[in-house]
Design a protein around this motif. Structure first.
Motif, PDB file in Angstrom:
ATOM      1  N   MET A   1       9.318 -22.391  -7.458  1.00 51.19           N
ATOM      2  CA  MET A   1       9.014 -20.967  -7.513  1.00 51.19           C
ATOM      3  C   MET A   1       8.490 -20.501  -6.154  1.00 51.19           C
ATOM      4  O   MET A   1       7.722 -21.202  -5.502  1.00 51.19           O
ATOM      5  N   LEU A   2       8.901 -19.337  -5.740  1.00 49.50           N
ATOM      6  CA  LEU A   2       8.443 -18.729  -4.496  1.00 49.50           C
ATOM      7  C   LEU A   2       6.944 -18.428  -4.602  1.00 49.50           C
ATOM      8  O   LEU A   2       6.457 -18.026  -5.661  1.00 49.50           O
ATOM      9  N   THR A   3       6.214 -18.618  -3.505  1.00 48.55           N
ATOM     10  CA  THR A   3       4.783 -18.325  -3.471  1.00 48.55           C
ATOM     11  C   THR A   3       4.517 -17.269  -2.418  1.00 48.55           C
ATOM     12  O   THR A   3       5.048 -17.334  -1.310  1.00 48.55           O
ATOM     13  N   VAL A   4       3.709 -16.281  -2.790  1.00 50.45           N
ATOM     14  CA  VAL A   4       3.291 -15.228  -1.869  1.00 50.45           C
ATOM     15  C   VAL A   4       1.818 -15.414  -1.575  1.00 50.45           C
ATOM     16  O   VAL A   4       1.006 -15.530  -2.498  1.00 50.45           O
ATOM     17  N   TYR A   5       1.473 -15.448  -0.302  1.00 49.06           N
ATOM     18  CA  TYR A   5       0.085 -15.442   0.125  1.00 49.06           C
ATOM     19  C   TYR A   5      -0.194 -14.040   0.655  1.00 49.06           C
ATOM     20  O   TYR A   5       0.424 -13.611   1.634  1.00 49.06           O
ATOM     21  N   GLY A   6      -1.080 -13.324  -0.019  1.00 56.24           N
ATOM     22  CA  GLY A   6      -1.325 -11.957   0.387  1.00 56.24           C
ATOM     23  C   GLY A   6      -2.661 -11.434  -0.084  1.00 56.24           C
ATOM     24  O   GLY A   6      -3.316 -12.020  -0.944  1.00 56.24           O
ATOM     25  N   ASP A   7      -3.048 -10.321   0.493  1.00 55.63           N
ATOM     26  CA  ASP A   7      -4.255  -9.592   0.111  1.00 55.63           C
ATOM     27  C   ASP A   7      -3.777  -8.336  -0.607  1.00 55.63           C
ATOM     28  O   ASP A   7      -3.126  -7.477   0.002  1.00 55.63           O
ATOM     29  N   ILE A   8      -4.057  -8.213  -1.878  1.00 59.84           N
ATOM     30  CA  ILE A   8      -3.507  -7.146  -2.715  1.00 59.84           C
ATOM     31  C   ILE A   8      -3.937  -5.754  -2.245  1.00 59.84           C
ATOM     32  O   ILE A   8      -3.324  -4.760  -2.625  1.00 59.84           O
ATOM     33  N   ARG A   9      -4.941  -5.674  -1.387  1.00 55.25           N
ATOM     34  CA  ARG A   9      -5.368  -4.377  -0.857  1.00 55.25           C
ATOM     35  C   ARG A   9      -4.493  -3.909   0.298  1.00 55.25           C
ATOM     36  O   ARG A   9      -4.550  -2.758   0.706  1.00 55.25           O
ATOM     37  N   SER A  10      -3.673  -4.810   0.822  1.00 56.73           N
ATOM     38  CA  SER A  10      -2.857  -4.536   2.002  1.00 56.73           C
ATOM     39  C   SER A  10      -1.529  -3.890   1.622  1.00 56.73           C
ATOM     40  O   SER A  10      -0.794  -4.410   0.776  1.00 56.73           O
ATOM     41  N   GLY A  11      -1.197  -2.791   2.279  1.00 55.45           N
ATOM     42  CA  GLY A  11       0.110  -2.164   2.063  1.00 55.45           C
ATOM     43  C   GLY A  11       1.247  -3.088   2.439  1.00 55.45           C
ATOM     44  O   GLY A  11       2.292  -3.106   1.785  1.00 55.45           O
ATOM     45  N   ASN A  12       1.076  -3.879   3.504  1.00 54.56           N
ATOM     46  CA  ASN A  12       2.123  -4.823   3.898  1.00 54.56           C
ATOM     47  C   ASN A  12       2.371  -5.860   2.808  1.00 54.56           C
ATOM     48  O   ASN A  12       3.507  -6.287   2.594  1.00 54.56           O
ATOM     49  N   CYS A  13       1.316  -6.282   2.137  1.00 57.72           N
ATOM     50  CA  CYS A  13       1.466  -7.244   1.042  1.00 57.72           C
ATOM     51  C   CYS A  13       2.030  -6.573  -0.205  1.00 57.72           C
ATOM     52  O   CYS A  13       2.877  -7.159  -0.899  1.00 57.72           O
ATOM     53  N   LEU A  14       1.578  -5.362  -0.481  1.00 60.32           N
ATOM     54  CA  LEU A  14       2.057  -4.659  -1.668  1.00 60.32           C
ATOM     55  C   LEU A  14       3.559  -4.424  -1.621  1.00 60.32           C
ATOM     56  O   LEU A  14       4.250  -4.577  -2.634  1.00 60.32           O
ATOM     57  N   LYS A  15       4.092  -4.065  -0.451  1.00 59.67           N
ATOM     58  CA  LYS A  15       5.528  -3.789  -0.402  1.00 59.67           C
ATOM     59  C   LYS A  15       6.347  -5.041  -0.699  1.00 59.67           C
ATOM     60  O   LYS A  15       7.417  -4.951  -1.300  1.00 59.67           O
ATOM     61  N   VAL A  16       5.819  -6.222  -0.352  1.00 61.12           N
ATOM     62  CA  VAL A  16       6.499  -7.471  -0.710  1.00 61.12           C
ATOM     63  C   VAL A  16       6.439  -7.671  -2.227  1.00 61.12           C
ATOM     64  O   VAL A  16       7.442  -8.011  -2.864  1.00 61.12           O
ATOM     65  N   LYS A  17       5.284  -7.425  -2.816  1.00 60.09           N
ATOM     66  CA  LYS A  17       5.138  -7.540  -4.273  1.00 60.09           C
ATOM     67  C   LYS A  17       6.097  -6.582  -4.978  1.00 60.09           C
ATOM     68  O   LYS A  17       6.774  -6.964  -5.941  1.00 60.09           O
ATOM     69  N   TRP A  18       6.173  -5.340  -4.500  1.00 59.77           N
ATOM     70  CA  TRP A  18       7.058  -4.352  -5.129  1.00 59.77           C
ATOM     71  C   TRP A  18       8.509  -4.794  -5.062  1.00 59.77           C
ATOM     72  O   TRP A  18       9.263  -4.610  -6.006  1.00 59.77           O
ATOM     73  N   MET A  19       8.908  -5.368  -3.933  1.00 57.44           N
ATOM     74  CA  MET A  19      10.296  -5.818  -3.795  1.00 57.44           C
ATOM     75  C   MET A  19      10.577  -6.978  -4.735  1.00 57.44           C
ATOM     76  O   MET A  19      11.629  -7.019  -5.383  1.00 57.44           O
ATOM     77  N   LEU A  20       9.664  -7.915  -4.821  1.00 55.90           N
ATOM     78  CA  LEU A  20       9.828  -9.036  -5.748  1.00 55.90           C
ATOM     79  C   LEU A  20       9.946  -8.543  -7.189  1.00 55.90           C
ATOM     80  O   LEU A  20      10.804  -9.004  -7.946  1.00 55.90           O
ATOM     81  N   ASP A  21       9.093  -7.606  -7.557  1.00 58.45           N
ATOM     82  CA  ASP A  21       9.145  -7.049  -8.911  1.00 58.45           C
ATOM     83  C   ASP A  21      10.453  -6.309  -9.141  1.00 58.45           C
ATOM     84  O   ASP A  21      11.057  -6.412 -10.206  1.00 58.45           O
ATOM     85  N   ARG A  22      10.909  -5.590  -8.130  1.00 56.56           N
ATOM     86  CA  ARG A  22      12.150  -4.811  -8.280  1.00 56.56           C
ATOM     87  C   ARG A  22      13.367  -5.704  -8.489  1.00 56.56           C
ATOM     88  O   ARG A  22      14.247  -5.383  -9.271  1.00 56.56           O
ATOM     89  N   VAL A  23      13.407  -6.824  -7.777  1.00 56.32           N
ATOM     90  CA  VAL A  23      14.568  -7.715  -7.920  1.00 56.32           C
ATOM     91  C   VAL A  23      14.386  -8.727  -9.049  1.00 56.32           C
ATOM     92  O   VAL A  23      15.281  -9.519  -9.332  1.00 56.32           O
TER      93      VAL A  23
END
Length: 195
Positions: A1-23
């Motif tokens: 499984m792909l792993t994301v290391y991010g800070d959920i407060r960060s817009g740069n991290c959120l856009k990755v989360k949104w893309m993962l959720d979208r696909v």
């Protein structure tokens, strides 16, 4: 499984989360608190020598950093990358502009006010942030999307910090095309409206 290391407060991290959720891609989120040095540990720096979030680690162990590079990787062969070569190049133009002329000012002002508690942000940062938001407003006037006739990675990348611009002291109230666009992108990504 792909792993994301991010800070959920960060817009740069959120856009990755949104893309993962979208696909619809399965992933594991590992929260990295950048304010407490989470991106400066030897383990993190071994994956991401720049010490920045987000970073993803693919199923085969290969790491990939830089939010817009990650977006491009995740969006391969999806409808958010235009089929037309010119529109695709224009989308990339906006992705590069976002990281060079938008994020360094809009996101930095937000970070300084919201996380560092500053009441005053350097005038140059605010001026350049306003200039970036004005450019975006001009590009969106009379258009629903930044490039082409549908949402692209340019919209996803730029909405992250634009929707949070008020946190940095920027006024979106007179930027009506931008505000309408934010709501369109939020709806397309099934996000709760920000603010």
């Amino acid at each position: 499984m792909l792993t994301v290391y991010g800070d959920i407060r960060s817009g740069n991290c959120l856009k990755v989360k949104w893309m993962l959720d979208r696909v619809g891609r399965d992933y594991r989120w590992v929260e990295v608190d950048i304010m407490s040095g989470g991106s400066r540990t030897p383990e993190f720096l071994a994956m991401s020598p720049a010490g920045q979030v987000p970073i993803i680690v693919l199923e085969d162990g290969r790491p990939l950093a830089q939010s817009n590079a990650i977006l491009l990787h995740l969006a391969e062969s999806t409808d958010v990358i235009p089929a037309d070569a010119y529109d695709r190049a224009r989308m990339m133009e906006w992705l590069f502009w976002e990281q060079y002329s938008h994020e360094p000012y809009v996101a930095v002002a937000r970070f300084q006010r919201l996380y560092l508690g500053k009441t005053e942000v350097e005038g140059r940062i605010m001026q350049r942030g306003d200039a970036a938001l004005d450019r975006l407003e001009g590009a969106l006037t009379g258009r629903d999307w930044i490039v082409g006739e549908g949402m692209t990675l340019a919209d996803i990348a730029l909405v992250a910090y634009t929707r949070m611009a008020g946190d940095g002291g920027f006024d979106l109230s007179t930027r009506t095309a931008t505000r309408a666009w934010i709501r369109r992108v939020e709806a397309a990504l099934a996000l709760e409206p920000y603010g």
